[in-house]
Design an enzyme around this catalytic site. Structure first.
Site, PDB file in Angstrom:
ATOM      1  N   GLU A   1       0.836  -1.216   0.000  1.00  0.00           N
ATOM      2  CA  GLU A   1       0.000   0.000   0.000  1.00  0.00           C
ATOM      3  C   GLU A   1       0.863   1.256   0.000  1.00  0.00           C
ATOM      4  O   GLU A   1       0.743   2.116   0.876  1.00  0.00           O
ATOM      5  CB  GLU A   1      -0.958  -0.006   1.191  1.00  0.00           C
TER       6      GLU A   1
ATOM      7  N   GLU B   1      -5.479  -8.504  -1.100  1.00  0.00           N
ATOM      8  CA  GLU B   1      -6.153  -8.278   0.181  1.00  0.00           C
ATOM      9  C   GLU B   1      -7.609  -7.974  -0.090  1.00  0.00           C
ATOM     10  O   GLU B   1      -7.918  -7.139  -0.949  1.00  0.00           O
ATOM     11  CB  GLU B   1      -5.558  -7.064   0.930  1.00  0.00           C
TER      12      GLU B   1
END
Ligand code: BG6
Length: 490
Positions: free
Chosen positions: A199, A389
């Site tokens: 991220e 995810e």
């Protein structure tokens, strides 16, 4: 819905700080995650430190900042959930055997930098740290589970943070290069898929979570740090391809889906600007190899002057990724006006969407958002895509027999897997899905244990009590079937 490809990588995802524990074993150094206390959905996590006179203190994540000359430190009397986490360090054989029972094809995990280089600036790695991950990879290989390895999941060695001030300092690039080359060389033949920075875009989203003045003060550092990480990521991609041409390296983006709140042109433009800033800014660099045209406007509006070395441009061009990986949990709305009703999400904030239902933690549940994200990504870049995810954070309550009937989790996952099938039919080149937290782990945003994502329950509570015993939830058997039938039986 289109059938899933034959070799589709079904699996689950974790990060070292959220599962491993053993924070001070076998030569591991502290990381920045080790000085963050637990919070809840309504109270923040705190970073702890010693100020310049050695006086202990703490500040709330997103609400405060480290006082000048203070150093992050572990303090007596505080509870730090990462120190023990769910003790994967000592349970990895048992955990991997359970993943194998579900038929996992892939397991996403991260390497903790400070297990390999305890301070971060050493020239020689810590053999015990290298051996631990070698054993984990060998164990996965035993069951033909493909590791998908994140090099960095928020775990900067604390020594580097305290000494250099973290990623503001270019020396972090050299330290990371050494670490990346070490693990890329060490695990040749055991690993094929790598992700560089987890991220990488989420610190831009953090700015929206801060009070306005703090956000304005933090913008320069946020974008400069990201630039250094983008360069380090490009170096790692280049190194991987040199070290083993069979390596495939991906970027990892927090894909925050935002719809315009209304069809008012201003709301649509607010959505476009938000997407550019929080979703595309980093990925465009990592996939295309150069900053996008709109980057200048973003930096100017934020009052940021980016410092770049001459060679950075060339390095970014030469270190483009092989595939795009991302996290997706929820969607929200973008609006030109002030937010009226807050919708929370994976480190994001937006306007509530009246068409969605919300999780206990206030995240908007939206399977179609995943189909949307997959289409947007593939249309923009035309490189293979993987969802690394996705999942539902919920409180699981064992019944009298100690069983967990998590039909809410099954429902959430079923919707998102269906959405992936639709995206495949749309023509997206999707090659895998690792749902988040296949084993219950510490929540990143709140530090809670209570916010669980797993198919495997871990007996541990918010205060760190519990036997750490593992048990199978209903979703365990359901996901096993999904994998067995390659997504046909949902
Ligand atoms: C992502 C992170 O932000 O979301 C994970 O990469 C994190 O580390 C996951 O755990 C879910 O968020 P949370 O806050 O519910 O744990």
């Amino acid at each position: 819905m289109r059938p899933f490809p034959k070799n589709f990588l079904w699996g689950g995802a974790t990060s070292s700080s959220q599962i491993e524990g053993a924070f001070d074993e076998d030569g591991r150094g502290l990381t920045i995650q080790d000085v963050v206390t637990a919070g809840t959905n309504t109270s923040p996590r705190y970073y702890t430190y010693l100020d310049r006179d050695g006086v202990p203190g703490k500040y709330a994540q997103f609400l405060g900042e480290l006082p000048k000359e203070a150093k992050y430190a572990v303090l007596d009397g505080e509870y730090y959930p990462t120190h023990k986490a769910v003790d994967f360090y000592h349970h990895y054989k048992e955990d991997i055997a359970l993943l194998a029972q579900m038929g996992f094809k892939a397991f996403r995990m991260s390497i903790c930098w400070s297990r390999i280089f305890p301070r971060g600036d050493e020239t020689e790695p810590n053999r015990e740290g290298l051996n631990f991950y070698r054993q984990v990879f060998q164990e996965l290989k035993k069951y033909q589970i493909e590791p998908i390895v994140t090099m960095w999941h928020g775990e900067d060695p604390l020594y580097l943070v305290n000494t250099y001030g973290g990623w503001d300092d270019r020396r972090m690039i050299d330290a990371f290069d050494r670490y990346a080359r070490t693990i890329l060389t060490e695990y040749r033949g055991l690993v094929k898929y790598w992700l560089t920075f987890n991220e990488i875009n989420n610190t831009i989203m953090f700015l929206d979570l801060m009070p306005r003045e703090l956000a304005a003060r933090s913008a320069q550092s946020t974008y400069q740090q990201i630039h250094h990480k983008l360069v380090a990521s490009a170096h790692a991609v280049k190194a991987a391809h040199q070290i083993d041409p069979a390596y495939k390296v991906g970027c990892m983006i927090a894909y925050a889906v935002n719809y315009p709140r209304t069809c008012a042109p201003e709301d649509v433009m607010a959505k476009v600007e938000k997407d550019q800033k929080i979703v595309h800014y980093c990925a465009d660099v990592q996939v295309r190899g150069y900053y996008p045209s709109y980057a200048k406007a973003i930096l100017e509006r934020a009052g940021v002057k980016l410092m770049m070395a001459e060679e950075d441009k060339k390095d970014l061009r030469e270190g483009t990724v092989d595939f795009y990986s991302f996290s997706y949990y929820s969607s929200a709305c973008a609006s030109a006006a002030e937010i009226r009703e807050v919708s929370k999400g994976n480190f994001t904030i937006g306007e509530k969407n009246p068409y969605l239902t919300y999780s206990e933690w206030g995240w908007g549940m939206d399977p179609t958002g995943l189909r949307y994200a997959l289409n947007m990504i593939y249309d923009r870049y035309q490189i293979p895509v993987i969802v690394v995810e996705n999942g539902l954070g919920a409180e699981d309550k064992p019944d009298e027999q100690g069983e967990i009937h998590d039909d809410y989790r099954i429902e959430y996952l079923r919707g998102h897997i269906e959405a992936m099938g639709q995206a495949l039919a749309d023509g997206v080149d999707l090659f895998g899905y690792t749902s988040w937290g296949c084993i219950d782990e510490i929540s990143a945003s709140t530090g809670e244990m209570k916010k669980r994502y797993g198919f495997i329950y871990v007996d541990r509570d918010n205060a760190g009590n519990g036997t750490l015993a593992r048990s199978r939830k209903d979703s365990f058997y359901w996901y096993k079937k999904v994998i067995e039938t390659n997504g046909e039986e949902l």
